[in-house]
Motif scaffolding. Structure first.
Motif, PDB file in Angstrom:
ATOM      1  N   THR A   6       0.855  -1.190   0.000  1.00 55.80           N
ATOM      2  CA  THR A   6       0.000   0.000   0.000  1.00 55.80           C
ATOM      3  C   THR A   6       0.889   1.238   0.000  1.00 55.80           C
ATOM      4  O   THR A   6       2.060   1.182   0.385  1.00 55.80           O
ATOM      5  CB  THR A   6      -0.917   0.045   1.243  1.00 55.80           C
ATOM      6  OG1 THR A   6      -0.090   0.006   2.403  1.00 55.80           O
ATOM      7  CG2 THR A   6      -1.869  -1.127   1.260  1.00 55.80           C
ATOM      8  N   ALA A  49      -0.034   6.709  -7.370  1.00 56.36           N
ATOM      9  CA  ALA A  49      -1.438   6.346  -7.202  1.00 56.36           C
ATOM     10  C   ALA A  49      -1.901   6.576  -5.762  1.00 56.36           C
ATOM     11  O   ALA A  49      -3.031   6.992  -5.526  1.00 56.36           O
ATOM     12  CB  ALA A  49      -1.640   4.886  -7.602  1.00 56.36           C
ATOM     13  N   TYR A  64      -3.556   6.324  -2.444  1.00 55.24           N
ATOM     14  CA  TYR A  64      -4.740   5.585  -1.984  1.00 55.24           C
ATOM     15  C   TYR A  64      -5.696   5.239  -3.134  1.00 55.24           C
ATOM     16  O   TYR A  64      -6.643   4.501  -2.952  1.00 55.24           O
ATOM     17  CB  TYR A  64      -5.506   6.422  -0.962  1.00 55.24           C
ATOM     18  CG  TYR A  64      -4.688   6.787   0.252  1.00 55.24           C
ATOM     19  CD1 TYR A  64      -4.255   5.809   1.138  1.00 55.24           C
ATOM     20  CD2 TYR A  64      -4.346   8.110   0.502  1.00 55.24           C
ATOM     21  CE1 TYR A  64      -3.500   6.139   2.250  1.00 55.24           C
ATOM     22  CE2 TYR A  64      -3.593   8.459   1.617  1.00 55.24           C
ATOM     23  CZ  TYR A  64      -3.175   7.466   2.483  1.00 55.24           C
ATOM     24  OH  TYR A  64      -2.428   7.790   3.580  1.00 55.24           O
ATOM     25  N   HIS A  65      -5.435   5.817  -4.304  1.00 51.62           N
ATOM     26  CA  HIS A  65      -6.403   5.663  -5.393  1.00 51.62           C
ATOM     27  C   HIS A  65      -6.247   4.343  -6.113  1.00 51.62           C
ATOM     28  O   HIS A  65      -5.834   4.286  -7.258  1.00 51.62           O
ATOM     29  CB  HIS A  65      -6.275   6.821  -6.381  1.00 51.62           C
ATOM     30  CG  HIS A  65      -6.515   8.147  -5.762  1.00 51.62           C
ATOM     31  ND1 HIS A  65      -7.779   8.628  -5.496  1.00 51.62           N
ATOM     32  CD2 HIS A  65      -5.657   9.083  -5.293  1.00 51.62           C
ATOM     33  CE1 HIS A  65      -7.687   9.806  -4.921  1.00 51.62           C
ATOM     34  NE2 HIS A  65      -6.417  10.114  -4.781  1.00 51.62           N
ATOM     35  N   LYS A  66      -6.543   3.265  -5.417  1.00 47.52           N
ATOM     36  CA  LYS A  66      -6.514   1.973  -6.078  1.00 47.52           C
ATOM     37  C   LYS A  66      -7.630   1.097  -5.526  1.00 47.52           C
ATOM     38  O   LYS A  66      -8.261   1.445  -4.534  1.00 47.52           O
ATOM     39  CB  LYS A  66      -5.147   1.307  -5.933  1.00 47.52           C
ATOM     40  CG  LYS A  66      -4.751   0.969  -4.517  1.00 47.52           C
ATOM     41  CD  LYS A  66      -3.440   0.189  -4.558  1.00 47.52           C
ATOM     42  CE  LYS A  66      -3.322  -0.754  -3.395  1.00 47.52           C
ATOM     43  NZ  LYS A  66      -2.201  -1.659  -3.493  1.00 47.52           N
ATOM     44  N   ASP A  67      -7.847  -0.018  -6.205  1.00 39.98           N
ATOM     45  CA  ASP A  67      -8.912  -0.945  -5.840  1.00 39.98           C
ATOM     46  C   ASP A  67     -10.238  -0.206  -5.685  1.00 39.98           C
ATOM     47  O   ASP A  67     -10.600   0.587  -6.533  1.00 39.98           O
ATOM     48  CB  ASP A  67      -8.531  -1.726  -4.569  1.00 39.98           C
ATOM     49  CG  ASP A  67      -7.226  -2.505  -4.758  1.00 39.98           C
ATOM     50  OD1 ASP A  67      -6.956  -2.896  -5.904  1.00 39.98           O
ATOM     51  OD2 ASP A  67      -6.487  -2.684  -3.780  1.00 39.98           O
ATOM     52  N   GLU A  68     -10.896  -0.396  -4.542  1.00 36.57           N
ATOM     53  CA  GLU A  68     -12.234   0.202  -4.424  1.00 36.57           C
ATOM     54  C   GLU A  68     -12.186   1.719  -4.272  1.00 36.57           C
ATOM     55  O   GLU A  68     -13.206   2.392  -4.436  1.00 36.57           O
ATOM     56  CB  GLU A  68     -13.036  -0.450  -3.273  1.00 36.57           C
ATOM     57  CG  GLU A  68     -12.542  -0.147  -1.884  1.00 36.57           C
ATOM     58  CD  GLU A  68     -11.456  -1.134  -1.429  1.00 36.57           C
ATOM     59  OE1 GLU A  68     -11.226  -1.206  -0.211  1.00 36.57           O
ATOM     60  OE2 GLU A  68     -10.844  -1.821  -2.278  1.00 36.57           O
ATOM     61  N   LEU A  69     -10.986   2.237  -3.976  1.00 36.21           N
ATOM     62  CA  LEU A  69     -10.873   3.695  -3.850  1.00 36.21           C
ATOM     63  C   LEU A  69     -10.431   4.356  -5.156  1.00 36.21           C
ATOM     64  O   LEU A  69     -10.242   5.557  -5.210  1.00 36.21           O
ATOM     65  CB  LEU A  69      -9.891   4.052  -2.736  1.00 36.21           C
ATOM     66  CG  LEU A  69     -10.305   3.633  -1.331  1.00 36.21           C
ATOM     67  CD1 LEU A  69      -9.256   4.042  -0.320  1.00 36.21           C
ATOM     68  CD2 LEU A  69     -11.651   4.244  -0.961  1.00 36.21           C
ATOM     69  N   PHE A  70     -10.241   3.532  -6.194  1.00 32.68           N
ATOM     70  CA  PHE A  70      -9.799   4.102  -7.465  1.00 32.68           C
ATOM     71  C   PHE A  70     -10.880   5.016  -8.030  1.00 32.68           C
ATOM     72  O   PHE A  70     -10.602   6.084  -8.555  1.00 32.68           O
ATOM     73  CB  PHE A  70      -9.483   2.989  -8.458  1.00 32.68           C
ATOM     74  CG  PHE A  70      -9.031   3.502  -9.791  1.00 32.68           C
ATOM     75  CD1 PHE A  70      -7.823   4.151  -9.927  1.00 32.68           C
ATOM     76  CD2 PHE A  70      -9.830   3.346 -10.914  1.00 32.68           C
ATOM     77  CE1 PHE A  70      -7.410   4.643 -11.154  1.00 32.68           C
ATOM     78  CE2 PHE A  70      -9.424   3.835 -12.140  1.00 32.68           C
ATOM     79  CZ  PHE A  70      -8.212   4.480 -12.257  1.00 32.68           C
ATOM     80  N   GLU A  71     -12.120   4.587  -7.906  1.00 31.30           N
ATOM     81  CA  GLU A  71     -13.239   5.350  -8.434  1.00 31.30           C
ATOM     82  C   GLU A  71     -14.449   4.998  -7.573  1.00 31.30           C
ATOM     83  O   GLU A  71     -14.601   3.850  -7.194  1.00 31.30           O
ATOM     84  CB  GLU A  71     -13.494   4.926  -9.887  1.00 31.30           C
ATOM     85  CG  GLU A  71     -14.371   5.854 -10.656  1.00 31.30           C
ATOM     86  CD  GLU A  71     -14.402   5.466 -12.136  1.00 31.30           C
ATOM     87  OE1 GLU A  71     -13.936   6.253 -12.938  1.00 31.30           O
ATOM     88  OE2 GLU A  71     -14.900   4.383 -12.447  1.00 31.30           O
TER      89      GLU A  71
END
Lengths: 105, 1000
Positions: free
Chosen positions: B163, B600, B602-609
């Protein structure tokens, strides 16, 4: 990331809160029906491509939500002034040139 | 083991041994080592192979600018392999696994090294010239071969298991670099009480003090002086010190991106600790104290393992306690390498010769060399290097004229220390578009005009000695503090045993060997030689930017840190122009390679969008819906029953809705409340339709154009009262439409007294469609008469449904009797379940977006963005009926009479019926004249919507076709993979053309 002064919030805030909204001071004609095809084309599509100070609209979309005008230098990407919709464009420090030339190497 | 360590030297912890592996072999180092220093301590110089020629390579530097020693690193657990890690930066930890790159089958015996023998074939521009013809080889031969052999390292195959964090930070003063200049600036500002952030990419503060300690600072030995300073800085509340933190980019308004490594040096990172953290630091003033980078010299064989930067060998000795060889020849054009030679000699390394290309060297250096028994070969040049996997000797000669060398002799050695002088590190300053000016005397680019509130101190301004750097750091801090409106006590740091120096800048070193045969490298990683750069110039690359792209000089992961200045000097020489006239290529962020993970954050997985869900979404999930994404929303696509595939489920949902009743979650529709005394006037100006005479309690289909006359959005708009409209938009268009409305309202019509509010998320919307829709709904409605007479099609009422306050519309997107109930969004699921229970009496189905699409297509209702593409006018879409003919103006009206908008052969929206009714055309398929098999055929248009219609028992489609209205009832062909299908052009209303079913 730029800091942009919102003339309504009277605060300098990060660029992330704002979005660009096109060239400023292009008024919608009062009576579009009376516009010739050429005049209407100019209103729709013809925009300046200034190398230098450029008057443009921005919106404080993630803040007060209001549109305002800004004078920005397209070479340095610096904001020279921001001002309310309806106000006249302040005199710029340097007159922008209208051209499409590439920056000199 | 570790027989290359030097006793009493280095800042490593000799009490703590660390084991690691390289290419499967186990080695030992110490805590505080990098992979490179530990391998060198084990006598390993060969750490990788180059990109193009697969030449054996070892580390040439000791820092983040390293171009050669790139390795793959991994720790236990999947997803933690990283290619192209610089061995000179990676800190050692117990259990670290490392591998070399660009070799097969092994690092010591590599088949790809045949490229090196064929180097004359692989000159600059080789790819552009060689892989041109025949054309049929492009995708079948050249591309696969090039792809297989090119590339640096191997991409990880597992998702990144780590992370990454990100933070913002605001400060008065940011100082980048904690060498003498940065430390002096930090101390000055810190003692003044200024808020200071000090960042350095290294594990410890000190910069050059760690590699080359002066005999004393302020009367103290360097180590204790440094320890005291660090203790003081870290103890102060107004100072934040960050190590392993690289300033990677300098952005507008003094924002500096800093990538901080948090766990890459730990054997056992704490659970859930982020691996790296990206800081966005906004500083009022910035001091760049990044020092300078040593330049290689360009001579035949300068890339052989064992040939290293002189300053790097000092770092390995003084910081890591490692000697890089037993016998090191020094070749230099700068005084600094003499000091490196003295340090190594004093540590027991034999220095067979110092070869200095300059005609004269100051007497102090010569006498110091003499004291140590070192032969000084002033006015000499190195002409070649022997040894392949490790340097074994050099040939040197006296420079006898322009590019001429005489009295050539051989000297055996196992290391070569080179120094071509120092390049101020101005990468971050260049990110700000600060100008550089050419210092003719020292032949370096120095900082010129500033665009940001920043100050350069120390080596970055071409100052070479540590005393000068300390003084300059103090000066920069005083300037910054003055800018902040603060005043600062001047601080003085006194250095004993300071080593000042100077040098000259060279092109290729003089040699009698044929210039074109020499393997004198400029960009080590990309295998660009001096010959390549001269060739590029001769082939017409006059701009340094073209030379860079033709040769790939400076395009390696070190981004030209090693190669830019040498490449520029050689190009300028070949061009016969002064160096500053040729100019530098642009430095861009990041300063050093940075992981995607750090960017990236924190902007990955479910927090990507975000995934937007309606209040009814949970019911859909519990009841087995299959979902599809629609803009950011996830919507129920269809509700399969046991054993049903998508086709069967959709066919059933269509059938049951038309036969009885179906229920649909329409909550994602965009909703905008338009309120105010001028609301109707505003709507008249925005939408094509007339609104003045629309009575309260009625609704109307609204069509929105851009000022260019093309369809932008549509939706049903209800008039709640004289001054209040409930506007619906397409699901994906809601934000865009509101923005467009606001833009016109604020900038063109500020005189209109109207308020616009997004209400999409205020309402849950449930659509009931089908002959039994009224029966399902009626028992729960209070305050409205639902009879056909009292509540006709396109009526709306504010009432209560299931005891919830509601806006009830009688509208239909299916052609059946239809209602849309809007209740406050939090009651959506409750009402849905009430209606679901009641619906069981009528075999009601629930349906998803696919059935909605089929049912609307059967009626020829368009989906904006699917059946239109931004070039479709109302006339093209058959929607001229939606235009208020008597209105003097609305957005886009004037454009509708521009000449191009009136052409008869515009693409128009028509229906298509395939000859074979079982064939469902592909959406997006191109349309051609019947029998047109030419390649390429003339495209007439494309299929926009295509479905199996359960109601008609055949396929239906809509298409945009040139002059489509004129072509009604004629045939066209639709070529699809495998077969061309013929279809007849029809109207777009396939089902219930008279619209009887909505009148029930």
């Amino acid at each position: 990331m730029l800091l942009i002064h919102c003339p309504y919030c009277k605060e300098k805030l990060p660029e992330l809160e704002f979005e660009y909204a096109g060239q400023a001071h292009i008024a919608r004609p009062d009576n579009p029906a009376e516009q010739t095809d050429a005049e209407w084309r100019d209103y729709l599509f013809i925009r300046s491509n200034v190398r230098g100070d450029h008057a443009e609209q921005w919106r404080h979309s993630h803040g007060c939500g209001r549109y305002f005008n800004a004078l920005r230098n397209t070479v340095s990407d610096k904001f020279i002034a921001t001002y309310e919709i309806g106000q006249a464009c302040p005199t710029s420090h340097a007159e922008g040139e209208e051209n499409n030339e590439q920056l000199e190497s | 083991m570790n027989n290359w360590r030097v006793d009493g030297k280095g800042r490593i912890n000799r009490d703590k041994r660390v084991r690691f592996t390289f290419d499967g072999v186990s080695y030992q180092g110490y805590e505080g080592d990098t992979v490179a220093s530990a391998l060198l301590a084990n006598g390993v110089h060969l750490m990788g192979r180059s990109f193009k020629y697969h030449r054996p390579r070892g580390p040439v530097t000791a820092g983040s600018e390293e171009p050669n020693a790139l390795i793959g690193t991994s720790r236990s657990g999947t997803g933690r392999f990283e290619p192209n890690t610089r061995a000179t930066v990676q800190e050692l930890y117990e259990g670290l696994t490392t591998v070399s790159q660009n070799k097969w089958p092994s690092l010591k015996f590599d088949v790809g090294a045949v490229n090196d023998k064929l180097h004359k074939l692989f000159a600059a521009g080789f790819y552009y010239k060689t892989f041109m013809w025949p054309k049929s080889f492009w995708d079948k031969v050249y591309e696969p071969v090039i792809r297989a052999s090119a590339g640096l390292g191997v991409s990880p195959t597992e998702p990144d298991a780590d992370t990454y964090a990100s933070r913002y930070l605001h400060t008065e003063l940011l100082i980048v670099g904690a060498g003498p200049a940065g430390l002096a600036a930090a101390l000055t500002a810190a003692r003044n009480g200024t808020e200071v952030v000090l960042v350095d990419e290294n594990r410890e503060l000190g910069g050059s003090l760690l590699s080359e300690a002066p005999s004393a600072i302020d009367g103290n030995n360097t180590e204790s002086w440094l320890a005291e300073v660090i203790t003081e800085l870290e103890a102060r509340d107004n100072v934040r010190v960050m190590t392993r933190a690289t300033a990677i980019g300098y952005y507008h308004e003094n924002m500096v991106g800093v990538a901080e490594k948090l766990t890459d040096h730990m054997a056992h990172p704490p659970a859930n600790a982020p691996r790296e953290r990206m800081w966005r630091i906004r500083a009022q003033e910035v001091i760049l104290a990044q020092g300078a980078l040593e330049r290689p010299l360009v001579f035949d064989g300068n890339d052989r393992p064992g040939v290293m930067m002189a300053g790097a060998t000092q770092t390995y000795l003084n910081r890591y306690g490692v000697k890089v060889g037993n016998a090191a020849v020094v070749v230099t054009s700068h005084d600094s390498a003499w000091y490196a030679a003295f340090d190594l000699a004093d540590a027991g390394v034999k220095i067979p010769a110092i070869v200095d290309v300059r005609a004269t060297v100051n007497e102090y250096l010569q006498s110091e060399a003499q004291k140590r028994g070192i032969t000084a070969k002033v006015g000499h040049s190195v002409t070649s290097v022997s040894g392949t996997k490790r340097v074994s000797g050099v040939k040197i000669g006296r420079i006898s004229g322009d590019q001429q060398v005489a009295d050539i002799s051989s000297i055996p050695c196992d290391a070569v220390l080179m120094s071509g002088g120092w390049t101020p590190s101005l990468h971050l300053f260049s990110h700000t578009k600060g100008s550089l000016h050419w210092d003719e005397e020292n032949e370096v680019f120095l900082p010129g005009e500033r665009t940001e509130r920043c100050h350069i101190a120390g080596g970055g301004r071409g100052l070479w000695s540590q005393q000068a750097a300390f003084d300059d750091g103090v000066h920069a801090a005083q300037q910054a503090l003055t800018s902040l409106g603060q005043s600062a006590q001047a601080l003085s740091v006194d250095v004993d045993g300071d080593r000042a120096g100077s040098g000259v800048v060279m092109e290729e070193l003089p040699s009698n060997n044929d210039k074109l045969a020499r393997r004198a490298f400029v960009d080590f990683q990309n295998d660009v030689t001096a010959k390549d750069i001269r060739l590029a110039v001769r082939e017409g690359m006059l701009s340094i930017e073209h030379v860079k792209r033709f040769t790939t000089n400076g395009m390696a992961t070190d981004q030209g840190k090693m190669s830019n200045m040498n490449g520029l000097k050689i190009a300028a020489d070949e061009l016969g122009r002064p160096t500053p006239k040729v100019g530098l290529t642009t430095f861009r962020p990041p300063y050093t390679p940075t992981t995607f993970g750090t960017f990236a954050g924190y902007h990955k997985d479910e927090l990507f969008e975000v995934t937007r869900k309606t209040n009814i979404d949970s019911w859909a999930e519990e009841n087995g819906a299959v979902f599809e994404p629609v803009s950011l929303w996830r919507r129920a696509w269809y509700y399969p029953k046991a054993g049903e595939d998508m086709h069967a489920a959709v066919a059933r949902e269509c059938r049951e809705t038309r036969a009885s009743v179906g229920m649909f979650d329409a909550s994602t529709l965009g909703k905008i409340e338009v309120v105010g005394p001028d609301a109707a006037e505003f709507m008249n100006r925005m939408y094509t339709n007339p609104w003045t005479k629309l009575a309260a309690g009625r609704c109307r289909y609204g069509l929105l154009l851009g000022e260019d006359g093309f369809i932008r959005d549509d939706g049903v708009i209800g008039r709640i009262s004289e001054d209040r409209f409930h506007v619906t938009t397409t699901t994906g268009g809601a934000a865009r439409v509101l923005t467009m409305m606001e833009h016109f309202l604020q900038t063109e019509w500020p005189d209109l007294d109207v308020w616009l509010t997004s209400t999409t998320e205020q309402w849950s919307t449930i659509a009931l469609n089908g002959p039994n829709a009224r029966k399902v709904l009626e028992p729960f409605v209070k305050g409205a008469d639902l009879s056909a007479e009292a509540f006709p099609h396109m009526a709306l009422r504010e009432c209560s449904v299931g005891s919830f306050e509601a806006r009830l519309f009688r509208v239909s997107f299916t052609g059946e009797l239809g209602f849309e109930v809007n209740v406050p969004s939090e009651h959506g699921r409750a009402l849905w379940e009430i209606l679901y229970q009641e619906g069981k009496k009528y075999d009601m189905c629930v349906y998803g977006t696919e059935t909605m699409h089929v049912l609307r297509a059967e009626k020829g209702f368009i989906i904006v963005g699917q059946d239109t593409d931004g070039t479709v006018t109302p006339a093209d879409a058959g929607l001229t009926w939606a235009i208020g003919k008597k209105k003097p103006d609305f957005v886009g009206k004037r454009s509708l009479t521009r000449p191009d908008m009136l052409l008869p052969n515009r693409k128009q929206l028509v229906g298509l019926l395939t000859e074979d009714p079982s064939v469902v055309l592909e959406e997006g398929a191109q349309i051609v004249e019947t029998g047109d098999t030419a390649i390429p055929a003339k495209m007439l248009g494309h299929v926009t919507s295509s479905y199996w219609s359960e109601a008609l028992g055949r396929s239906i489609a809509m298409a945009l076709i040139e002059g489509g209205f004129e072509r009604n009832s004629t045939s066209i062909d639709v070529p699809m993979p495998g077969q061309t299908h013929r279809a007849t052009i029809s109207g777009t209303v396939f089902y219930d053309p008279d619209g009887d079913r909505i009148k029930m």
